[in-house]
Design a protein around this motif. Structure first.
Motif, PDB file in Angstrom:
ATOM      1  N   GLY A   1       0.812  -1.212   0.000  1.00  0.00           N
ATOM      2  CA  GLY A   1       0.000   0.000   0.000  1.00  0.00           C
ATOM      3  C   GLY A   1       0.844   1.258   0.000  1.00  0.00           C
ATOM      4  O   GLY A   1       0.555   2.222  -0.721  1.00  0.00           O
ATOM      5  N   ASN A   2       1.907   1.257   0.799  1.00  0.00           N
ATOM      6  CA  ASN A   2       2.789   2.427   0.849  1.00  0.00           C
ATOM      7  C   ASN A   2       3.514   2.646  -0.479  1.00  0.00           C
ATOM      8  O   ASN A   2       3.666   3.780  -0.940  1.00  0.00           O
ATOM      9  CB  ASN A   2       3.808   2.277   1.973  1.00  0.00           C
ATOM     10  CG  ASN A   2       3.171   2.393   3.341  1.00  0.00           C
ATOM     11  OD1 ASN A   2       2.124   3.016   3.495  1.00  0.00           O
ATOM     12  ND2 ASN A   2       3.787   1.783   4.344  1.00  0.00           N
ATOM     13  N   ALA A   3       3.965   1.562  -1.100  1.00  0.00           N
ATOM     14  CA  ALA A   3       4.649   1.684  -2.395  1.00  0.00           C
ATOM     15  C   ALA A   3       3.700   2.240  -3.457  1.00  0.00           C
ATOM     16  O   ALA A   3       4.077   3.095  -4.268  1.00  0.00           O
ATOM     17  CB  ALA A   3       5.184   0.319  -2.833  1.00  0.00           C
ATOM     18  N   GLY A   4       2.454   1.755  -3.442  1.00  0.00           N
ATOM     19  CA  GLY A   4       1.476   2.257  -4.398  1.00  0.00           C
ATOM     20  C   GLY A   4       1.117   3.708  -4.147  1.00  0.00           C
ATOM     21  O   GLY A   4       0.981   4.499  -5.090  1.00  0.00           O
ATOM     22  N   ALA A   5       0.960   4.087  -2.884  1.00  0.00           N
ATOM     23  CA  ALA A   5       0.629   5.469  -2.546  1.00  0.00           C
ATOM     24  C   ALA A   5       1.754   6.418  -2.946  1.00  0.00           C
ATOM     25  O   ALA A   5       1.500   7.530  -3.432  1.00  0.00           O
ATOM     26  CB  ALA A   5       0.342   5.584  -1.050  1.00  0.00           C
ATOM     27  N   GLN A   6       2.998   6.004  -2.737  1.00  0.00           N
ATOM     28  CA  GLN A   6       4.130   6.837  -3.140  1.00  0.00           C
ATOM     29  C   GLN A   6       4.141   7.072  -4.648  1.00  0.00           C
ATOM     30  O   GLN A   6       4.337   8.194  -5.118  1.00  0.00           O
ATOM     31  CB  GLN A   6       5.441   6.180  -2.709  1.00  0.00           C
ATOM     32  CG  GLN A   6       5.702   6.220  -1.210  1.00  0.00           C
ATOM     33  CD  GLN A   6       6.959   5.446  -0.840  1.00  0.00           C
ATOM     34  OE1 GLN A   6       7.422   4.586  -1.579  1.00  0.00           O
ATOM     35  NE2 GLN A   6       7.508   5.752   0.327  1.00  0.00           N
ATOM     36  N   ALA A   7       3.900   6.020  -5.406  1.00  0.00           N
ATOM     37  CA  ALA A   7       3.892   6.139  -6.866  1.00  0.00           C
ATOM     38  C   ALA A   7       2.742   7.016  -7.339  1.00  0.00           C
ATOM     39  O   ALA A   7       2.907   7.855  -8.240  1.00  0.00           O
ATOM     40  CB  ALA A   7       3.802   4.758  -7.506  1.00  0.00           C
ATOM     41  N   ALA A   8       1.552   6.842  -6.738  1.00  0.00           N
ATOM     42  CA  ALA A   8       0.388   7.644  -7.132  1.00  0.00           C
ATOM     43  C   ALA A   8       0.610   9.119  -6.841  1.00  0.00           C
ATOM     44  O   ALA A   8       0.320   9.990  -7.670  1.00  0.00           O
ATOM     45  CB  ALA A   8      -0.851   7.146  -6.399  1.00  0.00           C
ATOM     46  N   THR A   9       1.159   9.417  -5.669  1.00  0.00           N
ATOM     47  CA  THR A   9       1.420  10.806  -5.301  1.00  0.00           C
ATOM     48  C   THR A   9       2.436  11.445  -6.235  1.00  0.00           C
ATOM     49  O   THR A   9       2.262  12.585  -6.687  1.00  0.00           O
ATOM     50  CB  THR A   9       1.927  10.881  -3.851  1.00  0.00           C
ATOM     51  OG1 THR A   9       0.950  10.302  -2.972  1.00  0.00           O
ATOM     52  CG2 THR A   9       2.185  12.308  -3.437  1.00  0.00           C
ATOM     53  N   ALA A  10       3.507  10.704  -6.549  1.00  0.00           N
ATOM     54  CA  ALA A  10       4.533  11.229  -7.453  1.00  0.00           C
ATOM     55  C   ALA A  10       3.967  11.481  -8.843  1.00  0.00           C
ATOM     56  O   ALA A  10       4.275  12.495  -9.486  1.00  0.00           O
ATOM     57  CB  ALA A  10       5.709  10.252  -7.524  1.00  0.00           C
ATOM     58  N   CYS A  11       3.106  10.590  -9.311  1.00  0.00           N
ATOM     59  CA  CYS A  11       2.547  10.725 -10.654  1.00  0.00           C
ATOM     60  C   CYS A  11       1.544  11.876 -10.733  1.00  0.00           C
ATOM     61  O   CYS A  11       1.520  12.623 -11.716  1.00  0.00           O
ATOM     62  CB  CYS A  11       1.885   9.420 -11.078  1.00  0.00           C
ATOM     63  SG  CYS A  11       1.453   9.379 -12.821  1.00  0.00           S
ATOM     64  N   VAL A  12       0.695  12.040  -9.710  1.00  0.00           N
ATOM     65  CA  VAL A  12      -0.259  13.144  -9.687  1.00  0.00           C
ATOM     66  C   VAL A  12       0.480  14.477  -9.693  1.00  0.00           C
ATOM     67  O   VAL A  12       0.112  15.419 -10.401  1.00  0.00           O
ATOM     68  CB  VAL A  12      -1.181  13.044  -8.456  1.00  0.00           C
ATOM     69  CG1 VAL A  12      -1.991  14.323  -8.278  1.00  0.00           C
ATOM     70  CG2 VAL A  12      -2.117  11.860  -8.591  1.00  0.00           C
ATOM     71  N   ARG A  13       1.538  14.542  -8.919  1.00  0.00           N
ATOM     72  CA  ARG A  13       2.330  15.777  -8.882  1.00  0.00           C
ATOM     73  C   ARG A  13       2.987  16.057 -10.225  1.00  0.00           C
ATOM     74  O   ARG A  13       2.997  17.190 -10.718  1.00  0.00           O
ATOM     75  CB  ARG A  13       3.387  15.653  -7.781  1.00  0.00           C
ATOM     76  CG  ARG A  13       4.272  16.881  -7.617  1.00  0.00           C
ATOM     77  CD  ARG A  13       5.614  16.686  -8.285  1.00  0.00           C
ATOM     78  NE  ARG A  13       6.423  17.906  -8.241  1.00  0.00           N
ATOM     79  CZ  ARG A  13       7.485  18.108  -9.003  1.00  0.00           C
ATOM     80  NH1 ARG A  13       7.857  17.182  -9.871  1.00  0.00           N
ATOM     81  NH2 ARG A  13       8.160  19.233  -8.919  1.00  0.00           N
ATOM     82  N   ALA A  14       3.547  15.020 -10.859  1.00  0.00           N
ATOM     83  CA  ALA A  14       4.194  15.188 -12.163  1.00  0.00           C
ATOM     84  C   ALA A  14       3.191  15.620 -13.230  1.00  0.00           C
ATOM     85  O   ALA A  14       3.509  16.437 -14.100  1.00  0.00           O
ATOM     86  CB  ALA A  14       4.873  13.877 -12.574  1.00  0.00           C
ATOM     87  N   LEU A  15       1.966  15.091 -13.161  1.00  0.00           N
ATOM     88  CA  LEU A  15       0.916  15.519 -14.084  1.00  0.00           C
ATOM     89  C   LEU A  15       0.563  16.985 -13.866  1.00  0.00           C
ATOM     90  O   LEU A  15       0.379  17.749 -14.820  1.00  0.00           O
ATOM     91  CB  LEU A  15      -0.332  14.663 -13.889  1.00  0.00           C
ATOM     92  CG  LEU A  15      -0.421  13.349 -14.662  1.00  0.00           C
ATOM     93  CD1 LEU A  15      -1.627  12.546 -14.165  1.00  0.00           C
ATOM     94  CD2 LEU A  15      -0.546  13.587 -16.157  1.00  0.00           C
ATOM     95  N   ALA A  16       0.466  17.389 -12.611  1.00  0.00           N
ATOM     96  CA  ALA A  16       0.047  18.751 -12.285  1.00  0.00           C
ATOM     97  C   ALA A  16       1.035  19.790 -12.797  1.00  0.00           C
ATOM     98  O   ALA A  16       0.638  20.848 -13.274  1.00  0.00           O
ATOM     99  CB  ALA A  16      -0.136  18.894 -10.776  1.00  0.00           C
ATOM    100  N   VAL A  17       2.323  19.502 -12.704  1.00  0.00           N
ATOM    101  CA  VAL A  17       3.332  20.482 -13.122  1.00  0.00           C
ATOM    102  C   VAL A  17       3.788  20.277 -14.562  1.00  0.00           C
ATOM    103  O   VAL A  17       4.696  20.958 -15.039  1.00  0.00           O
ATOM    104  CB  VAL A  17       4.553  20.451 -12.174  1.00  0.00           C
ATOM    105  CG1 VAL A  17       4.128  20.764 -10.752  1.00  0.00           C
ATOM    106  CG2 VAL A  17       5.263  19.096 -12.223  1.00  0.00           C
ATOM    107  N   GLY A  18       3.176  19.333 -15.273  1.00  0.00           N
ATOM    108  CA  GLY A  18       3.477  19.156 -16.686  1.00  0.00           C
ATOM    109  C   GLY A  18       4.697  18.328 -17.000  1.00  0.00           C
ATOM    110  O   GLY A  18       5.161  18.310 -18.144  1.00  0.00           O
ATOM    111  N   GLU A  19       5.214  17.600 -16.022  1.00  0.00           N
ATOM    112  CA  GLU A  19       6.390  16.769 -16.271  1.00  0.00           C
ATOM    113  C   GLU A  19       6.023  15.446 -16.949  1.00  0.00           C
ATOM    114  O   GLU A  19       6.890  14.799 -17.547  1.00  0.00           O
ATOM    115  CB  GLU A  19       7.116  16.491 -14.952  1.00  0.00           C
ATOM    116  CG  GLU A  19       7.699  17.740 -14.306  1.00  0.00           C
ATOM    117  CD  GLU A  19       8.346  17.453 -12.963  1.00  0.00           C
ATOM    118  OE1 GLU A  19       8.936  18.383 -12.393  1.00  0.00           O
ATOM    119  OE2 GLU A  19       8.259  16.311 -12.485  1.00  0.00           O
TER     120      GLU A  19
END
Length: 486
Positions: free
Chosen positions: A365-383
């Motif tokens: 669960g922690n590994a999945g949450a870390q990946a989801a958070t990183a991806c949402v942030r990357a989407l938000a800033v256009g990376e």
């Protein structure tokens, strides 16, 4: 002294002020009053303005307000209930009141307005910048919006009504329409005279759009360039001909992130025919980003975003925002119960497997949450873009396998010490697979949500964790059956 008396005391001349009952400044104790004046002032400055209002200490509240910057006062008002906030706000003089008012969130502005008398109400909304006024009215009840518009001057009413016509979340609701646009055929001297003549009503004159005879954008020039160049130079020689700009109907968040990328302090806003209609200023762009980030954080935490200050929100209000998500996650968690029930026979044959269920589903669960958070942030800033889906899958899968291998080494040691090498091998293999799977799911779900026009932030960490819990148990028990032969 009542709270109404407290308000009116702000406007009582000093030589007619009525002393407080507990004040040391009396005719019988003039020396004592002088001896304690400095100490009393220091105590007043150290107390919160709310306490000063509750104890009816007018002078202390006024001193507190006079010695605090507008954003600190606004934060204090946002933490109060409607009555207290109205009392404190009335203690501010007119010029300072409008500065503090524009620092408040729209929901807090509405709270203040509801407690003002008619003339104070009109003066306050008339003095607001059109973009701040439009955002407040966009979120206000229809009754309040109608009252505000009715009290505005014709000029302010026209600008506000124009901004209110733009879609929710668009740049048009956040831009300032009070912009100084320079004709492209002026000299520097003429341009500076133009700015002096028209800049008094503008929110900013640092960034100056340059337009043709049809008010269509041809470029921008900074005030600094006009000041530093010779008066006879032509503006057309100084103009930046391909500036960043957005259309009024574009997303405000995208516009604010564009400003972040280009390091601009103002961004030109145009209509569908490229005519200049306003500027998005850096302070409004920061508000847009703060609101967007707050909403994303709330959704990622499995909650609905709320309006206003956290400390002013009621307990049941916060609970209501969180309850729906918790109920959905509760029903989703029944998958975990169902999986455990299906593999109950496996658990009976190797009861020690149950010891490591919390460890495995927690790691996954922690590994999945870390990946989801990183991806949402990357989407938000256009990376990251939706077109990068397969690249993200490949990247997160490898990251998860590396993390799983690290955890497997520790899991092998722990398992061997507690239950022996066979179960330890099952735990180690499962950790590698679960972490790889969880990171892949966590990194993929926000991109898929974006592809189907769903807010990626809705793919919250709790949702990913719940999904990984159920699938992780399937991986665990399947691995156990294969390794242990049960």
């Amino acid at each position: 002294m009542s709270q109404i008396d407290l308000v009116e005391a702000r406007h009582v001349p000093a030589d007619h002020a009525v002393p407080e009952a507990d004040s040391p400044r009396t005719e019988q104790q003039p020396v004592v009053a002088e001896d304690h004046s400095v100490t009393e002032a220091l105590e007043i400055l150290s107390e919160s303005v709310r306490h000063l209002v509750e104890t009816h200490r007018v002078d202390g509240a006024m001193d507190w307000l006079d010695n605090r910057p507008p954003h600190v006062i606004a934060d204090a008002l946002a933490r109060m209930d409607a009555v207290q906030a109205g009392v404190v706000f009335r203690l501010l003089d007119k010029d300072r009141a409008i500065t503090v008012f524009e620092e408040l969130e729209p929901v807090d502005q509405q709270q203040i307005l509801q407690g003002l008398r008619e003339k104070s109400f009109r003066d306050l909304v008339e003095a607001m910048d059109p973009d701040d006024r439009a955002r407040m009215l966009h979120e206000a009840p229809a009754k309040v919006a109608k009252k505000v518009l009715a009290g505005l001057s014709p000029r302010e009413r026209r600008m506000t009504a124009a901004l209110l016509g733009y879609p929710e979340g668009s740049v048009g609701l956040y831009m300032t329409p009070e912009v100084v646009a320079l004709p492209d055929n002026l000299t520097v001297a003429q341009a500076l005279a133009w700015v002096r003549a028209k800049g008094g009503n503008a929110e900013t004159v640092y960034t100056l759009p340059v337009v043709d005879c049809g008010r269509r954008l041809t470029g921008i020039v900074e005030l600094r360039e006009l000041v530093l160049h010779a008066p006879e130079a032509m503006v057309s020689e100084l103009v930046v001909t391909e500036p960043a700009f957005v259309r009024a109907t574009d997303s405000a968040e995208k516009a604010a992130r564009l400003m972040s990328s280009t390091n601009d302090i103002n961004l030109v806003v145009v209509d569908s025919e490229d005519r200049v209609v306003g500027l998005l200023t850096i302070d409004d762009a920061m508000e847009v980003l703060e609101a967007a980030d707050s909403e994303d954080v709330a959704k990622q935490a499995g909650s609905a975003p709320w309006e206003g200050h956290y400390m002013a929100a009621k307990v049941f209000q916060l609970a209501r925002y969180r309850a729906l998500w918790l109920m959905l996650l509760l029903f989703a968690a029944t998958l975990t119960v169902s999986v455990t029930d299906v593999f109950s026979t496996t658990l009976e044959q190797a009861a020690s497997l149950a010891l490591f269920i919390p460890l495995l589903i927690g790691a996954g669960g922690n590994a999945g949450a870390q990946a989801a958070t990183a991806c949402v942030r990357a989407l938000a800033v256009g990376e990251v873009r939706v077109s990068d889906l397969f690249k993200v899958i490949w990247r997160e899968c490898r990251v998860g396998l590396v993390l799983g291998s690290m955890l497997a080494a520790a899991g092998l040691l722990i398992g061997t010490l507690f239950v022996g090498p066979k179960i330890a091998v099952v735990v180690a293999i499962t950790l590698v697979i679960i972490c790889g799977w969880a990171a892949t799911i966590g990194g993929t779900m926000p991109l898929l949500a974006k592809k189907f026009r769903i807010d990626p932030a809705v793919v919250s960490a709790p949702m990913v964790t719940t999904l990984v819990d159920a699938t992780g148990l399937i991986i665990y028990f399947t691995t156990a059956k294969l390794v242990l032969g049960i």
